[in-house]
Structure formats: structure tokens, C-alpha cells
Design a protein around this motif. Sequence first.
Motif, mmCIF file in Angstrom:
data_model
loop_
_atom_site.group_PDB
_atom_site.id
_atom_site.type_symbol
_atom_site.label_atom_id
_atom_site.label_comp_id
_atom_site.label_asym_id
_atom_site.label_seq_id
_atom_site.Cartn_x
_atom_site.Cartn_y
_atom_site.Cartn_z
ATOM 1 N N ALA A 195 42.721 56.720 -13.232
ATOM 2 C CA ALA A 195 41.523 57.568 -13.161
ATOM 3 C C ALA A 195 40.309 56.752 -12.737
ATOM 4 N N ALA A 196 40.197 55.530 -13.236
ATOM 5 C CA ALA A 196 39.061 54.679 -12.867
ATOM 6 C C ALA A 196 39.052 54.409 -11.361
ATOM 7 N N PHE A 197 40.214 54.098 -10.793
ATOM 8 C CA PHE A 197 40.293 53.866 -9.352
ATOM 9 C C PHE A 197 39.969 55.150 -8.573
ATOM 10 N N TYR A 198 40.560 56.247 -8.990
ATOM 11 C CA TYR A 198 40.361 57.521 -8.301
ATOM 12 C C TYR A 198 38.897 57.951 -8.351
ATOM 13 N N LEU A 199 38.318 57.924 -9.542
ATOM 14 C CA LEU A 199 36.937 58.386 -9.697
ATOM 15 C C LEU A 199 35.952 57.489 -8.960
ATOM 16 N N GLN A 200 36.202 56.192 -8.941
ATOM 17 C CA GLN A 200 35.313 55.285 -8.212
ATOM 18 C C GLN A 200 35.378 55.562 -6.718
ATOM 19 N N SER A 201 36.585 55.796 -6.207
ATOM 20 C CA SER A 201 36.695 56.051 -4.768
ATOM 21 C C SER A 201 36.051 57.389 -4.389
ATOM 22 N N LYS A 202 36.232 58.401 -5.237
ATOM 23 C CA LYS A 202 35.611 59.704 -4.969
ATOM 24 C C LYS A 202 34.080 59.602 -5.061
ATOM 25 N N ALA A 203 33.589 58.902 -6.068
ATOM 26 C CA ALA A 203 32.134 58.770 -6.236
ATOM 27 C C ALA A 203 31.527 57.966 -5.087
ATOM 28 N N ALA A 204 32.211 56.914 -4.670
ATOM 29 C CA ALA A 204 31.702 56.102 -3.559
ATOM 30 C C ALA A 204 31.639 56.912 -2.263
ATOM 31 N N ALA A 205 32.534 57.886 -2.124
ATOM 32 C CA ALA A 205 32.551 58.740 -0.936
ATOM 33 C C ALA A 205 31.650 59.958 -1.110
ATOM 34 N N ASP A 206 30.910 60.014 -2.213
ATOM 35 C CA ASP A 206 30.022 61.135 -2.517
ATOM 36 C C ASP A 206 30.792 62.462 -2.531
ATOM 37 N N SER A 207 32.014 62.403 -3.077
ATOM 38 C CA SER A 207 32.891 63.571 -3.125
ATOM 39 C C SER A 207 33.023 64.053 -4.571
ATOM 40 N N PHE A 208 31.992 64.745 -5.024
ATOM 41 C CA PHE A 208 31.957 65.252 -6.398
ATOM 42 C C PHE A 208 32.439 66.702 -6.401
ATOM 43 N N ASP A 209 33.739 66.857 -6.229
ATOM 44 C CA ASP A 209 34.329 68.184 -6.156
ATOM 45 C C ASP A 209 35.043 68.529 -7.462
ATOM 46 N N MET A 210 35.750 69.635 -7.464
ATOM 47 C CA MET A 210 36.447 70.095 -8.663
ATOM 48 C C MET A 210 37.483 69.071 -9.128
ATOM 49 N N GLN A 211 38.187 68.438 -8.200
ATOM 50 C CA GLN A 211 39.188 67.430 -8.566
ATOM 51 C C GLN A 211 38.526 66.251 -9.288
ATOM 52 N N PHE A 212 37.357 65.835 -8.788
ATOM 53 C CA PHE A 212 36.632 64.746 -9.436
ATOM 54 C C PHE A 212 36.350 65.112 -10.889
ATOM 55 N N TYR A 213 35.826 66.320 -11.104
ATOM 56 C CA TYR A 213 35.442 66.707 -12.460
ATOM 57 C C TYR A 213 36.644 66.980 -13.362
ATOM 58 N N LEU A 214 37.758 67.413 -12.800
ATOM 59 C CA LEU A 214 38.973 67.565 -13.605
ATOM 60 C C LEU A 214 39.475 66.205 -14.081
ATOM 61 N N VAL A 215 39.530 65.245 -13.165
ATOM 62 C CA VAL A 215 39.965 63.893 -13.540
ATOM 63 C C VAL A 215 38.948 63.259 -14.482
ATOM 64 N N GLN A 216 37.663 63.520 -14.231
ATOM 65 C CA GLN A 216 36.617 62.996 -15.119
ATOM 66 C C GLN A 216 36.792 63.530 -16.529
ATOM 67 N N SER A 217 37.095 64.811 -16.654
ATOM 68 C CA SER A 217 37.323 65.408 -17.973
ATOM 69 C C SER A 217 38.531 64.783 -18.653
ATOM 70 N N LEU A 218 39.611 64.609 -17.901
ATOM 71 C CA LEU A 218 40.813 63.967 -18.439
ATOM 72 C C LEU A 218 40.509 62.550 -18.902
ATOM 73 N N GLU A 219 39.720 61.824 -18.108
ATOM 74 C CA GLU A 219 39.355 60.447 -18.461
ATOM 75 C C GLU A 219 38.544 60.406 -19.759
ATOM 76 N N LEU A 220 37.621 61.331 -19.914
ATOM 77 C CA LEU A 220 36.813 61.358 -21.142
ATOM 78 C C LEU A 220 37.673 61.674 -22.370
ATOM 79 N N VAL A 221 38.609 62.597 -22.233
ATOM 80 C CA VAL A 221 39.494 62.927 -23.360
ATOM 81 C C VAL A 221 40.402 61.734 -23.680
ATOM 82 N N ALA A 222 41.011 61.156 -22.651
ATOM 83 C CA ALA A 222 41.905 60.014 -22.865
ATOM 84 C C ALA A 222 41.141 58.815 -23.423
ATOM 85 N N GLY A 223 39.936 58.586 -22.936
ATOM 86 C CA GLY A 223 39.114 57.491 -23.460
ATOM 87 C C GLY A 223 38.733 57.732 -24.911
#
Length: 146
Positions: A94-122
Motif C-alpha cells: 500500500a505504501a508503494f502504491y499510494l506514493q506512486s498514485k500521489a506522486a502522479a496526482d492521481s487521487f481517485d477512488m482506488q487511491f482512497y480505497l487503498v488509503q482506507s485499507l492502509e489506515l485500518v491495517a495500520g
Amino acid sequence: MKSKIHAAAGLIGFLAIATFWSSTAISELFGSKEMVAAVKTMILNGMFVLIPAMVIVGASGMVMGKRRRDAPAAAKKKRMPVIALNGLLILLPAAFYLQSKAAADSFDMQFYLVQSLELVAGGLNLTLMGLNIRDGLKMTGRLRRQ
């Protein structure tokens, strides 16, 4: 000496995850897209501290707890595989995925779904690690058993 190394590595790991989690929450709630992207890069760079700390705490815990059969040691032994698998299979990718999406300024639904999963898992890892810290303090006599 092993117990001090174990405790230091565990505390470093716990604080790193707590910092990653709180930085993510704060940047998502109050920050700009640029701040979120910076936090995602910080988290990825922070893996150079977190991963060795977790390896050290896991290895030292296995060595020190090899012969222990008491309840706190047994509980810690059950939690550690969950913490490790959660980190390796969810949090690190998730850290790799979210960093690559954020660096590409791609804050879409997939970003926020993975972000939510990361927050729960963390949050799960923080909880389990907190319980391990509590049980470790009980085992060393620094925290009274109830």
C-alpha cells in the motif's frame, strides 16, 4: 542486552507506524494534495527505519521467548505473525502504491480505497503492537500483572 535491543526496536517500530498513521490522517483531513504526496513519500522513505526495526524486534523476541510458555509470551507469539503478515502483505505494498498514485496526482477512488485499507491495517498493527508492549512490560516486571 537482548531485552534492551528488543525493547528499543519495538518502540522504534511502534512509533514509526504511529507517525505514519497520524501523518496520513492529518494530511488527508487538513492538508493539500501536495502535503498528502509529501507524507506518502516520507512513509516510503521511513520503511528504511521501520523494516529493520521490525526484523530486529521479531528476531530478538523469538530468541528471548523460545523457552517461555507463560500467557503473555504465548499471546505475543500469536500476535507477531499477524503483525508481520499485515505489514508485508498490506502495509508495504500500500505504501508503494499510494506514493506512486500521489506522486502522479492521481487521487481517485482506488487511491482512497487503498488509503482506507492502509489506515485500518495500520490501526490493527498499532493495537497488536501496543498489546505486545504491554505484555512485554508485564513479563519484565515493569508493569504489574492484574
